[in-house]
Design a protein around this motif. Structure first.
Motif, PDB file in Angstrom:
ATOM      1  N   LYS A 245      -6.739   1.476  -7.547  1.00  0.00           N
ATOM      2  CA  LYS A 245      -6.745   2.847  -7.047  1.00  0.00           C
ATOM      3  C   LYS A 245      -7.313   2.872  -5.637  1.00  0.00           C
ATOM      4  N   GLY A 246      -6.710   3.748  -4.842  1.00  0.00           N
ATOM      5  CA  GLY A 246      -7.259   3.993  -3.530  1.00  0.00           C
ATOM      6  C   GLY A 246      -8.206   5.171  -3.562  1.00  0.00           C
TER       7      GLY A 246
ATOM      8  N   TYR B  75      -2.223  -6.045  -4.853  1.00  0.00           N
ATOM      9  CA  TYR B  75      -2.458  -7.324  -4.197  1.00  0.00           C
ATOM     10  C   TYR B  75      -1.671  -8.461  -4.827  1.00  0.00           C
TER      11      TYR B  75
ATOM     12  N   PHE C 103       0.835  -1.205   0.000  1.00  0.00           N
ATOM     13  CA  PHE C 103       0.000   0.000   0.000  1.00  0.00           C
ATOM     14  C   PHE C 103       0.870   1.255   0.000  1.00  0.00           C
TER      15      PHE C 103
ATOM     16  N   LEU D 252      -5.372   6.477   1.462  1.00  0.00           N
ATOM     17  CA  LEU D 252      -4.824   5.474   0.561  1.00  0.00           C
ATOM     18  C   LEU D 252      -4.735   6.015  -0.858  1.00  0.00           C
TER      19      LEU D 252
ATOM     20  N   PHE E 223       4.284  -0.839   8.450  1.00  0.00           N
ATOM     21  CA  PHE E 223       4.602   0.408   7.778  1.00  0.00           C
ATOM     22  C   PHE E 223       6.105   0.641   7.702  1.00  0.00           C
TER      23      PHE E 223
ATOM     24  N   PHE F  80      -3.058   0.587  -3.956  1.00  0.00           N
ATOM     25  CA  PHE F  80      -2.580  -0.648  -3.369  1.00  0.00           C
ATOM     26  C   PHE F  80      -2.424  -1.730  -4.436  1.00  0.00           C
TER      27      PHE F  80
ATOM     28  N   ARG G  72       1.280  -6.161   3.836  1.00  0.00           N
ATOM     29  CA  ARG G  72       0.387  -7.008   4.627  1.00  0.00           C
ATOM     30  C   ARG G  72       0.294  -8.368   3.964  1.00  0.00           C
TER      31      ARG G  72
ATOM     32  N   ASN H 239      -7.565 -10.107   4.649  1.00  0.00           N
ATOM     33  CA  ASN H 239      -7.775  -8.842   5.355  1.00  0.00           C
ATOM     34  C   ASN H 239      -7.431  -8.905   6.835  1.00  0.00           C
ATOM     35  N   LEU H 240      -7.365 -10.110   7.402  1.00  0.00           N
ATOM     36  CA  LEU H 240      -7.198 -10.205   8.851  1.00  0.00           C
ATOM     37  C   LEU H 240      -5.738 -10.245   9.258  1.00  0.00           C
ATOM     38  N   TYR H 241      -4.948  -9.447   8.602  1.00  0.00           N
ATOM     39  CA  TYR H 241      -3.542  -9.335   8.950  1.00  0.00           C
ATOM     40  C   TYR H 241      -3.211  -7.872   9.191  1.00  0.00           C
ATOM     41  N   GLU H 242      -2.233  -7.650  10.052  1.00  0.00           N
ATOM     42  CA  GLU H 242      -1.828  -6.282  10.329  1.00  0.00           C
ATOM     43  C   GLU H 242      -1.000  -5.738   9.181  1.00  0.00           C
ATOM     44  N   GLN H 243      -1.011  -4.422   9.094  1.00  0.00           N
ATOM     45  CA  GLN H 243      -0.152  -3.754   8.123  1.00  0.00           C
ATOM     46  C   GLN H 243       1.146  -3.354   8.806  1.00  0.00           C
TER      47      GLN H 243
ATOM     48  N   TYR I 108       0.254   5.263   1.177  1.00  0.00           N
ATOM     49  CA  TYR I 108      -0.603   6.251   1.820  1.00  0.00           C
ATOM     50  C   TYR I 108       0.130   7.591   1.825  1.00  0.00           C
TER      51      TYR I 108
END
Lengths: 113, 111
Positions: free
Chosen positions: A57-58, A50, A33, A45, A104, A48, A94, A98-102, A35
């Motif tokens: 696009k964010g 995948y 990602f 955002l 940075f 991103f 990440r 979706n259930l994972y932390e980002q 930001y």
């Protein structure tokens, strides 16, 4: 220990210049990602990715493009920098799902004069 | 569009006082994460809430996810100077990869 690195901590560019911000992660993460962080606006955002060569696009993609040729590397490109793109840019990665932390990176403070 | 509102924007407390920050979404969230950003640093993950009504604790920090999965809070008991920083919530909606970050609450603790 997960590591997300960004090519520069501070960058000063002139209006109209093409700017490349690089981000590298060492955890084999599928998702990456970009930001931008501005006072009072939080993190917004830009783009991103995948998977390699895949991008979406964010919320604020105008004036930016991205490139992901390798899994570990995600680049943000400002085609023609403008003063309103002066900001802190944060890259994150990440794991799949979706259930994972980002995680940075340290951020790049870009100033466009 | 999808938006996560966070209040307050700033909070100054005396050391030892409690602190709470709130996040609200107009639509149901799939899950919510909380991050802390120290001054000059980058956001660091604190916790994730997934279930309706979920409550999780980390020492002096208590995180709650609302029954309708539209709001969340972070409460710090007896703040310390090490709690200084900006706290962000980040909500995820079903069918999307991305998280929408709240605007953050900047906490200042006065010794």
């Amino acid at each position: 220990d997960v590591k997300v690195t960004q090519s520069s901590r501070y960058l000063v560019k002139r209006t109209g210049e093409k700017v490349f911000l690089e981000c590298v992660q060492d955890m084999d993460h599928e998702n990456m990602f970009w930001y931008r962080q501005d006072p009072g606006l939080g993190l917004r955002l830009i783009y991103f990715s995948y998977d390699v060569k895949m991008k979406e696009k964010g919320d604020i993609p105008e004036g930016y493009s991205v490139s992901r040729e390798k899994k570990e590397r995600f680049s943000l490109i400002l085609e023609s920098a403008s003063t309103n793109q002066t900001s802190m840019y944060l890259c994150a990665s990440r794991g799949s799902g979706n259930l994972y932390e980002q995680y940075f990176g340290p951020g790049t403070r870009l100033t466009v004069t | 569009g999808q938006q996560v509102m966070q209040i307050p924007q700033y909070q100054h407390v005396q050391e030892g006082e409690d602190f709470t920050t709130y996040c609200n979404s107009s639509t149901t969230l799939s899950n919510i994460q909380w991050y802390k950003q120290r001054p000059g640093g980058h956001p660091v993950f604190l916790i994730q809430l997934v279930k309706s009504g979920e409550v999780k604790k980390q020492k002096r920090l208590t995180f709650q996810f609302g029954e309708a999965k539209k709001n969340s809070s972070l409460h710090i008991t007896a703040t310390q100077t090490t709690d200084v920083g900006t706290y962000f919530c980040a909500g995820c909606y079903s069918g999307t990869y991305k998280y929408i970050f709240g605007t953050g609450t900047r906490l200042k603790v006065l010794a």
